[in-house]
Write a protein that holds these residues in place. Structure first.
Motif, PDB file in Angstrom:
ATOM      1  N   GLU A 181      11.491 -26.657  28.974  1.00 43.14           N
ATOM      2  CA  GLU A 181      11.650 -26.636  27.514  1.00 43.14           C
ATOM      3  C   GLU A 181      11.635 -25.199  27.001  1.00 43.14           C
ATOM      4  O   GLU A 181      12.456 -24.814  26.165  1.00 43.14           O
ATOM      5  N   LEU A 182      10.682 -24.412  27.479  1.00 42.78           N
ATOM      6  CA  LEU A 182      10.560 -23.018  27.060  1.00 42.78           C
ATOM      7  C   LEU A 182      11.811 -22.225  27.422  1.00 42.78           C
ATOM      8  O   LEU A 182      12.314 -21.435  26.623  1.00 42.78           O
ATOM      9  N   MET A 183      12.335 -22.464  28.620  1.00 41.14           N
ATOM     10  CA  MET A 183      13.499 -21.720  29.087  1.00 41.14           C
ATOM     11  C   MET A 183      14.754 -22.025  28.269  1.00 41.14           C
ATOM     12  O   MET A 183      15.702 -21.257  28.289  1.00 41.14           O
ATOM     13  N   HIS A 184      14.742 -23.134  27.533  1.00 37.04           N
ATOM     14  CA  HIS A 184      15.874 -23.488  26.681  1.00 37.04           C
ATOM     15  C   HIS A 184      15.678 -23.039  25.227  1.00 37.04           C
ATOM     16  O   HIS A 184      16.581 -23.184  24.413  1.00 37.04           O
ATOM     17  N   GLU A 185      14.518 -22.488  24.899  1.00 33.38           N
ATOM     18  CA  GLU A 185      14.260 -22.046  23.530  1.00 33.38           C
ATOM     19  C   GLU A 185      14.969 -20.732  23.225  1.00 33.38           C
ATOM     20  O   GLU A 185      15.064 -19.856  24.083  1.00 33.38           O
ATOM     21  N   LYS A 186      15.421 -20.631  21.990  1.00 30.93           N
ATOM     22  CA  LYS A 186      16.035 -19.391  21.540  1.00 30.93           C
ATOM     23  C   LYS A 186      14.988 -18.282  21.566  1.00 30.93           C
ATOM     24  O   LYS A 186      13.845 -18.485  21.167  1.00 30.93           O
ATOM     25  N   GLY A 187      15.355 -17.127  22.052  1.00 27.82           N
ATOM     26  CA  GLY A 187      14.429 -16.003  22.108  1.00 27.82           C
ATOM     27  C   GLY A 187      13.733 -15.853  23.442  1.00 27.82           C
ATOM     28  O   GLY A 187      13.139 -14.816  23.713  1.00 27.82           O
ATOM     29  N   PHE A 188      13.786 -16.882  24.295  1.00 22.33           N
ATOM     30  CA  PHE A 188      13.193 -16.761  25.627  1.00 22.33           C
ATOM     31  C   PHE A 188      14.249 -16.145  26.543  1.00 22.33           C
ATOM     32  O   PHE A 188      15.411 -16.553  26.518  1.00 22.33           O
ATOM     33  N   PRO A 189      13.876 -15.154  27.362  1.00 23.77           N
ATOM     34  CA  PRO A 189      14.869 -14.373  28.109  1.00 23.77           C
ATOM     35  C   PRO A 189      15.419 -15.030  29.380  1.00 23.77           C
ATOM     36  O   PRO A 189      15.481 -14.411  30.438  1.00 23.77           O
ATOM     37  N   ALA A 190      15.840 -16.274  29.292  1.00 22.87           N
ATOM     38  CA  ALA A 190      16.399 -16.960  30.460  1.00 22.87           C
ATOM     39  C   ALA A 190      17.886 -16.668  30.592  1.00 22.87           C
ATOM     40  O   ALA A 190      18.600 -16.549  29.592  1.00 22.87           O
ATOM     41  N   LEU A 191      18.341 -16.529  31.822  1.00 17.93           N
ATOM     42  CA  LEU A 191      19.751 -16.326  32.124  1.00 17.93           C
ATOM     43  C   LEU A 191      20.285 -17.565  32.818  1.00 17.93           C
ATOM     44  O   LEU A 191      19.609 -18.129  33.686  1.00 17.93           O
ATOM     45  N   ARG A 192      21.476 -17.973  32.460  1.00 15.33           N
ATOM     46  CA  ARG A 192      22.112 -19.095  33.143  1.00 15.33           C
ATOM     47  C   ARG A 192      23.071 -18.529  34.175  1.00 15.33           C
ATOM     48  O   ARG A 192      23.945 -17.736  33.855  1.00 15.33           O
ATOM     49  N   ILE A 193      22.889 -18.941  35.420  1.00 12.60           N
ATOM     50  CA  ILE A 193      23.774 -18.553  36.517  1.00 12.60           C
ATOM     51  C   ILE A 193      24.309 -19.851  37.095  1.00 12.60           C
ATOM     52  O   ILE A 193      23.610 -20.536  37.854  1.00 12.60           O
ATOM     53  N   GLY A 194      25.500 -20.210  36.671  1.00 12.09           N
ATOM     54  CA  GLY A 194      26.043 -21.517  37.023  1.00 12.09           C
ATOM     55  C   GLY A 194      25.199 -22.580  36.349  1.00 12.09           C
ATOM     56  O   GLY A 194      24.988 -22.548  35.142  1.00 12.09           O
ATOM     57  N   SER A 195      24.664 -23.506  37.116  1.00  7.97           N
ATOM     58  CA  SER A 195      23.801 -24.548  36.556  1.00  7.97           C
ATOM     59  C   SER A 195      22.321 -24.174  36.649  1.00  7.97           C
ATOM     60  O   SER A 195      21.457 -24.920  36.210  1.00  7.97           O
ATOM     61  N   ARG A 196      22.036 -23.011  37.199  1.00  9.19           N
ATOM     62  CA  ARG A 196      20.654 -22.584  37.412  1.00  9.19           C
ATOM     63  C   ARG A 196      20.211 -21.639  36.306  1.00  9.19           C
ATOM     64  O   ARG A 196      21.001 -20.848  35.794  1.00  9.19           O
ATOM     65  N   MET A 197      18.935 -21.726  35.952  1.00  3.32           N
ATOM     66  CA  MET A 197      18.369 -20.805  34.965  1.00  3.32           C
ATOM     67  C   MET A 197      17.283 -19.981  35.635  1.00  3.32           C
ATOM     68  O   MET A 197      16.442 -20.520  36.365  1.00  3.32           O
ATOM     69  N   VAL A 198      17.317 -18.679  35.395  1.00  2.00           N
ATOM     70  CA  VAL A 198      16.312 -17.767  35.927  1.00  2.00           C
ATOM     71  C   VAL A 198      15.881 -16.810  34.815  1.00  2.00           C
ATOM     72  O   VAL A 198      16.578 -16.646  33.821  1.00  2.00           O
ATOM     73  N   VAL A 199      14.735 -16.188  35.024  1.00  2.00           N
ATOM     74  CA  VAL A 199      14.210 -15.237  34.050  1.00  2.00           C
ATOM     75  C   VAL A 199      13.902 -13.932  34.784  1.00  2.00           C
ATOM     76  O   VAL A 199      13.121 -13.931  35.735  1.00  2.00           O
ATOM     77  N   PRO A 200      14.519 -12.815  34.369  1.00  2.00           N
ATOM     78  CA  PRO A 200      14.185 -11.533  34.988  1.00  2.00           C
ATOM     79  C   PRO A 200      12.699 -11.209  34.765  1.00  2.00           C
ATOM     80  O   PRO A 200      12.177 -11.378  33.663  1.00  2.00           O
ATOM     81  N   LYS A 201      12.055 -10.753  35.806  1.00  2.00           N
ATOM     82  CA  LYS A 201      10.617 -10.459  35.765  1.00  2.00           C
ATOM     83  C   LYS A 201      10.258  -9.537  34.606  1.00  2.00           C
ATOM     84  O   LYS A 201       9.324  -9.805  33.847  1.00  2.00           O
ATOM     85  N   GLU A 202      10.984  -8.434  34.453  1.00  2.00           N
ATOM     86  CA  GLU A 202      10.661  -7.461  33.406  1.00  2.00           C
ATOM     87  C   GLU A 202      10.808  -8.067  32.012  1.00  2.00           C
ATOM     88  O   GLU A 202       9.996  -7.804  31.125  1.00  2.00           O
ATOM     89  N   LYS A 203      11.847  -8.874  31.808  1.00  2.00           N
ATOM     90  CA  LYS A 203      12.053  -9.518  30.501  1.00  2.00           C
ATOM     91  C   LYS A 203      10.954 -10.541  30.237  1.00  2.00           C
ATOM     92  O   LYS A 203      10.491 -10.697  29.114  1.00  2.00           O
ATOM     93  N   PHE A 204      10.530 -11.254  31.288  1.00  2.00           N
ATOM     94  CA  PHE A 204       9.446 -12.225  31.146  1.00  2.00           C
ATOM     95  C   PHE A 204       8.150 -11.515  30.751  1.00  2.00           C
ATOM     96  O   PHE A 204       7.451 -11.953  29.828  1.00  2.00           O
ATOM     97  N   CYS A 205       7.843 -10.430  31.425  1.00  2.00           N
ATOM     98  CA  CYS A 205       6.618  -9.667  31.116  1.00  2.00           C
ATOM     99  C   CYS A 205       6.647  -9.159  29.681  1.00  2.00           C
ATOM    100  O   CYS A 205       5.636  -9.222  28.970  1.00  2.00           O
TER     101      CYS A 205
END
Length: 69
Positions: free
Chosen positions: A34-58
């Protein structure tokens, strides 16, 4: 609330998946998704996968704490 399995940012991988976000924040995996789909959360979509860069998460965590982390 679950307890985080990480004790510092250095233990995190370069990119976090939903499971790692959940473990880090001490929340359920469904809450992490849910958090990864919220606006303002730094998730990246790579194909069907979502990841968050460590530095952006911190930075996101620090922003949530008012920059005092």
């Amino acid at each position: 609330m679950r307890e985080s399995t990480f004790t510092n940012y250095d233990q995190l991988p370069l990119f976090l998946n939903a499971n790692t976000v959940a473990q880090t924040l001490g929340v359920s995996i469904s809450s992490a998704y849910e958090l990864m789909h919220e606006k303002g959360f730094p998730a990246l979509r790579i194909g069907s996968r979502m990841v968050v860069p460590k530095e952006k998460f911190c930075q996101w965590v620090e922003d949530q704490l008012g920059g005092d982390a």
